[in-house]
Design an enzyme around this catalytic site. Structure first.
Site: not given
Ligand code: EPZ
Length: 429
Positions: A22-23, A126, A131, A408
């Site tokens: 995914k990343n 998330c 962040r 997700r």
């Protein structure tokens, strides 16, 4: 809203195919905005985050098509996606889309590089800490962009185009590295990024950019040197296998005392993880087809670990490891150094009978003899899968609510686990 029911007690044995990461898939899709030609990505995982990002890049003007099913094709294989941003029709990434997923903020780099302007909503994602985005903005300012904040949006402008410079990150950030890299490939002259993230997903994106005509040296190291080019062209690239999915299923196999082959995994990208697993008494090995994990009756030993940027132990496997250590023979120490609020799984694991004490950024996990199934709530992507791992050995039924967090980032999780013998099913209302 879907829920997942797990009845604990079955050992996992068999083969689990590892999906594309995914990343890596998300920034690779964003890289398609850098060229008017087609970027073809193979092995793209079927995930909610991928679908959301497709909506975002289509909003900027990218056309998208996917290859259809092939006769005899593997239903668990990834998708092939063709992305063509012939013209960027909109340099605004709106709040409604960006607030749902932090990685979508990364469109800032390519939009600024190619169109010399962008207006991108501050991100969401998330809930694992504050962040901030200061490192992204610092990097883009170094490349000559004027940055302002307006109504929750970052407005970036570089009317004459970006110009290469030296960017020294005071802290390792995956997203800021992606953004700086994607902005620098079309900047005039040379950019040097120091203290760049070394995560394999960053290297995967850099390798794809090179296939598209970018000039990048130092891929995989903490210093990236980029010589800007006028334009990029199309390319075809395979998304690398997901090391976090690999680690997650390795932990699930270890938890149930099974024997599982993780097909297509890249063990070379999980050195720190494998070391910790061996300390815990698990038999984990690289093999021709990927990685093999066994724990046949051996005790689960406690460990002491702290999360670190790559090549250290990944924060994205912290929750899963904690799930495993709830059953270890002794007290484990798990320190989270990347995000300040990544312990949301602790109170949910406690519902299953786990004994965990938090002391600042450190969790003391005292192994217990039994976990007992309960109704629990997914709070973020990796936290939710730690509850699945605990549920696999809990007595009776564990019901996981808010499964959309899992969707997700984990492709067909219940099918992959059920194929190896787990008693798990999705309950759709
Ligand atoms: C990426 O997030 C991943 N997301 C995360 O995976 C992962 O946990 C994280 O890297 C660390 O490995 C994707 O790849 C899509 P960072 P990112 O910037 O880029 C601070 C998952 O579960 N920071 O490397 O957002 C930040 O607060 C997700 O798949 C600043 O201070 O993470 C954190 O403490 C969750 N200022 C640290 O850096 C900034 O401007 C590292 O975060 C940017 C970051």
């Amino acid at each position: 809203m879907d829920r997942i029911r797990i009845r604990g007690g079955n050992q996992l044995s068999g083969t689990i195919p590892i999906s594309g990461a995914k990343n890596a898939a998300l920034p690779l899709m964003i890289a398609s905005l850098l060229t008017d030609k087609t970027l073809t990505l193979r092995n793209v995982p079927r995930l909610a985050d991928v679908n959301l990002l497709l909506r975002i890049i289509r909003n900027h003007g990218a056309d998208m098509s996917m290859d259809g099913k092939r006769a005899g094709g593997d239903t668990l294989a990834g998708e092939t996606v063709h992305l063509t941003a012939a013209e960027i029709v909109d340099t605004v990434a709106p709040y409604q889309l960006v607030s749902k997923m932090r990685a979508s903020f990364w469109v800032l780099g390519p939009l600024l590089g190619r169109c010399h302007e962008a207006r991108v909503s501050l991100p969401g994602g998330c809930a694992i800490g504050t962040r901030p985005v200061d490192l992204y903005l610092m990097a883009l300012e170094k490349l000559g962009a004027g940055i302002s904040l307006d109504g929750g949006y970052v407005v970036a402008k570089a009317p004459g185009g970006l110009v290469g410079n030296r960017i020294v990150f005071p802290k390792v950030s995956v997203g800021a590295t992606h953004t700086a890299l994607m902005a620098a490939v079309l900047a005039k002259g040379e950019t040097v990024i120091e203290n760049a993230a070394r995560e394999p997903e960053v290297a995967d994106v850099a390798e794809c950019l090179v296939k598209m005509g970018a000039r990048i040296e130092g891929i995989g190291s903490s210093t990236l040197t980029i010589s800007g080019v006028d334009r990029l062209h199309g390319a075809t690239h395979d998304v690398l296998p997901d090391r976090i999915e690999t680690g997650t299923y390795a932990i699930a196999a270890a938890m149930t005392g099974g024997d599982v082959l993780l097909k297509g995994a890249r063990p070379d990208q999980l050195d720190a993880f494998q070391q910790v697993m061996r300390e815990a008494g698990i038999d984990i090995k690289a093999c021709d087809e990927g990685m093999r994990i066994k724990r046949n009756g051996s005790r689960l030993l406690p460990i002491s670990v702290e999360t670190r940027p790559y090549p250290g132990f990944p924060t994205d496997l912290q929750a899963q490891l904690m799930g495993l250590m709830t059953k270890a023979d002794g007290v484990s120490t798990i320190r989270e150094t990347i995000f300040e609020n990544r312990f949301m799984h602790v109170q949910e694991l406690a519902r299953l009978g786990a004994d965990i004490t938090l002391q600042g950024d450190t969790a003391l996990v005292k192994g217990v003899d039994r976990l007992v199934g309960a109704e629990v709530m997914a709070t973020d992507l990796r936290a939710s899968v730690s509850l699945v791992i605990a549920g696999l050995v809990a007595e009776g039924d564990t019901i996981l609510n808010r499964v959309y967090h899992l969707d997700r980032g984990f492709e067909t999780l219940e099918t992959k686990l059920a194929n190896c013998g787990a008693d798990v099913e999705r309950l759709s209302d």
